[in-house]
Enzyme design. Structure first.
Site, PDB file in Angstrom:
ATOM      1  N   ASP A 336       0.839  -1.187   0.000  1.00 48.36           N
ATOM      2  CA  ASP A 336       0.000   0.000   0.000  1.00 48.36           C
ATOM      3  C   ASP A 336       0.879   1.243   0.000  1.00 48.36           C
ATOM      4  O   ASP A 336       2.074   1.174   0.318  1.00 48.36           O
ATOM      5  CB  ASP A 336      -0.890   0.035   1.250  1.00 48.36           C
ATOM      6  CG  ASP A 336      -2.111  -0.860   1.107  1.00 48.36           C
ATOM      7  OD1 ASP A 336      -2.475  -1.176  -0.027  1.00 48.36           O
ATOM      8  OD2 ASP A 336      -2.679  -1.240   2.142  1.00 48.36           O
ATOM      9  N   ASP A 657      -9.168  -5.712   1.789  1.00 48.27           N
ATOM     10  CA  ASP A 657      -7.842  -6.273   1.529  1.00 48.27           C
ATOM     11  C   ASP A 657      -7.733  -7.724   1.997  1.00 48.27           C
ATOM     12  O   ASP A 657      -6.756  -8.399   1.684  1.00 48.27           O
ATOM     13  CB  ASP A 657      -6.759  -5.448   2.247  1.00 48.27           C
ATOM     14  CG  ASP A 657      -6.581  -4.071   1.637  1.00 48.27           C
ATOM     15  OD1 ASP A 657      -6.668  -3.973   0.396  1.00 48.27           O
ATOM     16  OD2 ASP A 657      -6.371  -3.108   2.387  1.00 48.27           O
TER      17      ASP A 657
END
Length: 951
Positions: A336, A657
């Site tokens: 990320d 996620d």
């Protein structure tokens, strides 16, 4: 704890819920909550029933290797050598105790580390919203639930904004189910519905799939529905990791080889040497024991436990031991951006309006603050009376907007009272926007929005918000949004994004009578565009160096973010993920690659690429950034990398996620900003949300598997000098240079504490300049066996046999005379003088083997560097083991009762010189072998390495 009413909690109106739980609409006060916690206990499930310690200790005594040694000891007793039998059984007992202790300590370490990251919950106390450990919840508490949160207790919903719950942990149903706040009328049909399916209840253990809500706790701990289910699974134990499975196979393989060698030794000793059957059994037993790696299993446990503790000290919490070994083979990291590569310290640095005006800028900040679920803590007073910065609670982006509003003279905490929220459409990763409906009875005269009625406020990704706008707002009112202004907004967004800003757009719409019940699609159309907010989150200062280390280690780093492509590129270039165009010293090919738009791929482009094309792109492009990625696209990316044979580590923080975290070889969740769902799906939790911590975790992961391999090399090397005396006896007809008890003494002196020190060795300098360990590479491979048996073992064996023969020579006995004496020694007919010389010679052999093992211990610290290059690498356990070897050997020789048991005798002090040189000789030969094997390769630590080859 459960506070019940005369009616089911789901059938009561909210006023009845408050009365039944003896609470208030604002929740409990702190004093009452503390009283309930003290009287009813914490919100914690009872500890799971564990296998009794005595039975777990017994497990260490009956596994494959232990059973083999029990049988070997029994054979020694049957052959009339009880001393040997007791010695073998002592080995089993010592290793069993040590293995049990290491496993027990490792389990306690994992439990302690898990407690270091308590589950947090948002709860009202004394009318103030704050964070508390979930264990401190009591019935009557008012809690807030947001997307990704794990529900901490059984609760009755009081407020629901598009609230959907994942109940799979309780019902097995994978689809999220909606939750609402109203009472459910009692009926015969409703009475048959299970508690977990009541539409106004949220159950402990479930997770918030989307939306937001508030609820009142009515059951905690073992009284929850989840507590009832958990009792059924109380006996569940952790399965063996792949490393432990591989080590068990190695043990079985080596033990099978040992048994085979023992059988062959028995046959040869009877047929060729002329030993009596019982004597042959004793000798064959010694061969078996000499080849069994007694300390292998406790060393694996110790290595894993040490790695877990060291990683925890570097802010990486290991949830599954199998992830430790997988880290050593990681070749791709999908990371990320926000909070991992950047510092997660958002601040509004810029605003943009189509027609700048002070009143519009204040309206922009006011609207953004109202369309937010964050809040600001009151400012404190620091040293010297200075006012400290205000702290935010909630999403960092929303907190930054509140801070900007406060700095502009607004009072963010007062805005919800002035403009009460009537409805919310929560943000989700597919819509990329959030909308609220608020009352708009403002008395400011400088705002171009009429007072009275209601106002819809939408904030989100600029292009998505802009697509729903048909007009724009100026200081004189709204005007049609034509193509020219539309392009100005797009250009302004691109300009801010190219400078690294996260850009948020805000749009408005006057409310009407049907807004309270209209679908989201109807509410968010025909809006008025207001302006843009540019927020900047600076890269972490340690990230560029961490990315450089990844490249040197042969690890590809790919940024996967939901941000705009230009924003992602602006962050990726300064940290080294992408080379900036025009960088000095770059080749023409590099310049062209930098200008290639394929470097940054947005989700809309990825959706048009087939799986084959995606794999080709990932295979041949070294540096890629993926932007505007949807959760299913992140999962697809992970699967594509794995299809190419890569070992993938993935970072994530949101509920969306979780699929990618589960699909990856190593899932890494954020401990600060991550949701409960993400942490539950991950293998490792980063307590500081820092990319540099991932690199440290990989470094320790590499060292674990490497240390196990080095221990195996060390153990196998000692087998050669232990077996060589028997081979010399069979082939050359000389007496055996070691007795069986002396072989056991070598094992006890070399296979326990020193080898455990190898398992605890910290990562070798330069380990991150080597390529990843190939996936599936066995620990017991050709390189390990060649080095152990044909290099280190041969040197030790030749030195030991030379010492044996030279001791006889020093006493006037040559080669031919020694062969004559062999039958006399074998059948115990030799005179006392010959027996004394034999004992002295075998003692010298034993001590030279121990000395050789001291050199082997230091040589095995690295597969590439010479032993002297690692003398400064700290490892107290290894040095303690190294010192213990000569001390143990001295005790066996000098303590008379022990020496008599093991057949030892003092030797001339002149032998101390050769014994001191033995480890030096082993180290020198090992260094020459390393230099020959790695000729032409640049050793780790230099500016160039094998791993630096572009991937």
């Amino acid at each position: 704890m459960r506070l019940a009413a005369s009616q089911p909690i789901w059938s009561l109106p909210l006023e009845g819920v408050h009365e039944a739980l003896q609470t208030t609409p604002e929740g409990l006060d702190r004093e009452e909550a503390e009283w309930r916690l003290a009287h009813f206990g914490p919100n914690r499930l009872p500890p799971a029933r564990r296998r009794h310690l005595a039975l777990r200790f017994l497990d260490q005594m009956v596994h494959f290797m232990a059973l083999l040694l029990w049988i070997a000891g029994g054979l020694a007793f049957a052959a009339g050598t009880p001393q040997l039998g007791w010695a073998i059984w002592a080995v089993v007992l010592i290793n069993g105790v040590f293995s049990f202790w290491q496993e027990f300590q490792a389990e306690r370490t994992l439990a302690a580390l898990t407690r270091a990251l308590p589950s947090q919950v948002q709860v009202w106390r004394d009318g103030q919203l704050g964070f508390l450990p979930a264990e401190e919840l009591v019935a009557g508490d008012r809690v807030r639930l947001e997307e990704g949160d794990r529900v901490p207790a059984d609760c009755r919903v009081s407020v629901a904004h598009a609230l959907y719950l994942d109940l799979s942990v309780l019902t097995g149903e994978s689809l999220p189910v909606a939750r609402r706040s109203g009472a459910i009328e009692g009926s015969q049909r409703q009475a048959k519905v299970s508690t977990s399916e009541r539409a106004n209840l949220v159950m402990a253990g479930s997770t918030v799939a989307s939306g937001r809500g508030e609820a009142f706790v009515y059951a905690t701990g073992a009284e929850t529905e989840f507590g009832q289910v958990a009792r059924l699974a109380a006996g569940t134990t952790r399965g063996a990791s792949t490393l432990e499975v591989q080590v068990s196979r190695i043990v079985q393989t080596i033990c099978t080889i040992a048994v085979t060698m023992g059988v062959i030794a028995f046959g040869l000793s009877v047929l060729l040497v002329g030993m009596a059957p019982l004597e042959s059994v004793v000798f064959a037993t010694g061969i078996i024991v000499a080849n069994v790696p007694e300390g292998l299993l406790p060393t694996v446990t110790l290595a894993l436990a040490m790695a877990v503790q060291r990683m925890a000290s570097r802010r990486a919490l290991v949830r599954r031991l199998s992830a430790v070994e997988a880290l050593g083979s990681v070749s791709v990291i999908c990371s990320d951006k926000t909070g991992t590569l950047t510092g997660n310290r958002m601040a509004v640095e810029s605003t943009w309006l189509p027609l700048p005006a002070e009143g519009l800028e204040r309206l922009l900040l006011r609207a953004a603050s109202l369309c937010s679920n964050a809040r600001l803590e009151a400012a404190g007073t620091g040293a010297g009376g200075a006012t400290e910065p205000r702290l935010g609670v909630g999403d960092p982006t929303e907190t930054a907007m509140l801070v900007a509003a406060a700095e502009a003279g607004l009072v963010p905490e007062a805005l919800p009272d002035r403009h009460p929220r009537r409805r919310e459409i929560p943000f989700d990763s597919l819509r990329r926007r959030m909308t609220v409906l608020v009352d708009w009875s403002d008395h400011a005269d400088d705002l171009p929005i009429p007072t009275g009625g209601s106002l819809l406020i939408t904030k989100g990704a600029p292009l998505e918000v802009l697509a729903h706008c048909t007009s724009w707002l100026s200081s004189s009112g709204d005007a049609p949004l034509d193509a020219a202004l539309h392009q100005r907004v797009v250009d302004a967004n691109d300009d801010l994004a190219s400078r690294g800003f996260r850009v948020i757009a805000v749009a408005l719409r006057r409310g009407h009578g049907g807004c309270d019940d209209a679908p989201a699609e109807a509410l968010e159309r025909a809006q008025m565009f207001l302006g843009l907010l540019g927020l900047y989150d600076p890269p972490r200062p340690e990230v560029p160096d961490a990315i450089r280390q990844c490249r040197e280690a042969g690890i590809k780093v790919t940024m996967v973010t939901g941000d705009y492509g230009l924003t992602a590129q602006a962050i990726a270039e300064p940290i080294g993920l992408l080379d900036p165009p025009g960088s000095p010293g770059r080749t023409t090919a590099q310049q062209q690659a930098s200008a290639d738009p394929v470097r940054v791929i947005e989700g809309s482009t990825l959706a048009q690429i087939g799986d084959v094309q995606l794999r080709q792109l990932l295979k041949y492009r070294r540096r890629l950034v993926f932007a505007r990625m949807a959760p299913e696209q992140k999962l697809r990316l992970v699967q594509a990398y794995r299809a190419l044979g890569e070992v993938v580590a993935v970072t994530g923080d949101g509920v969306n996620d979780a699929p990618a975290l589960r699909a990856a070889d190593v899932g890494l969740a954020m401990g600060i900003s991550g949701t409960d769902v993400a942490r539950e799906a991950a293998d490792i939790v980063l307590l500081d949300d820092n990319f540099a911590t991932i690199v440290e975790a990989v470094r320790y992961g590499r060292s674990v598997v490497t240390n196990i391999g080095r221990f195996i090399t060390y153990v196998l090397a000692s087998n050669v000098p232990e077996v060589l005396p028997f081979l010399a006896m069979v082939i050359a007809g000389i007496p055996a240079a070691l007795t069986v008890l002396q072989i056991l003494a070598v094992d006890l002196g070399t296979d326990l504490l020193p080898a455990l020190g190898l398992g605890a060795d910290p990562p070798e300098p330069g380990v991150m300049r080597l390529p990843p360990r190939p996936k599936g590479l066995p620990l017991l491979n050709r390189a390990v066996m060649v080095r152990a048996y044909l290099v280190l073992g041969v040197v030790e064996g030749l030195v030991a046999m030379a010492g044996y023969l030279l001791t006889w020579r020093a006493n006037g006995v040559g080669w031919s005379q020694l062969r004559v004496l062999a039958p006399q020694l074998l059948h115990h007919t030799a005179d006392a003088g010959v027996v004394a010389i034999q004992q002295q010679a075998t003692t010298v052999t034993f001590c030279l083997i121990v000395a050789g093992q001291m050199g082997t211990l230091l040589a095995c610290r690295s597969d590439r560097r010479p032993a002297w290059a690692l003398l400064g690498l700290p490892n107290p356990l290894l040095w303690l083991g190294w010192i213990s070897e000569p001390l143990l050997a001295s005790a066996l020789v000098l303590v008379a009762p022990v020496a008599a048991l093991f057949g030892m005798a003092p030797f001339p002090l002149a032998w101390l010189g050769p014994m001191a040189l033995a480890p030096v000789l082993v180290i020198l030969v090992d260094a020459l072998d390393k230099r020959w094997r790695h000729a032409g390769q640049v050793p780790p630590g230099f500016s160039r390495s094998v791993a630096a080859v572009p991937r």
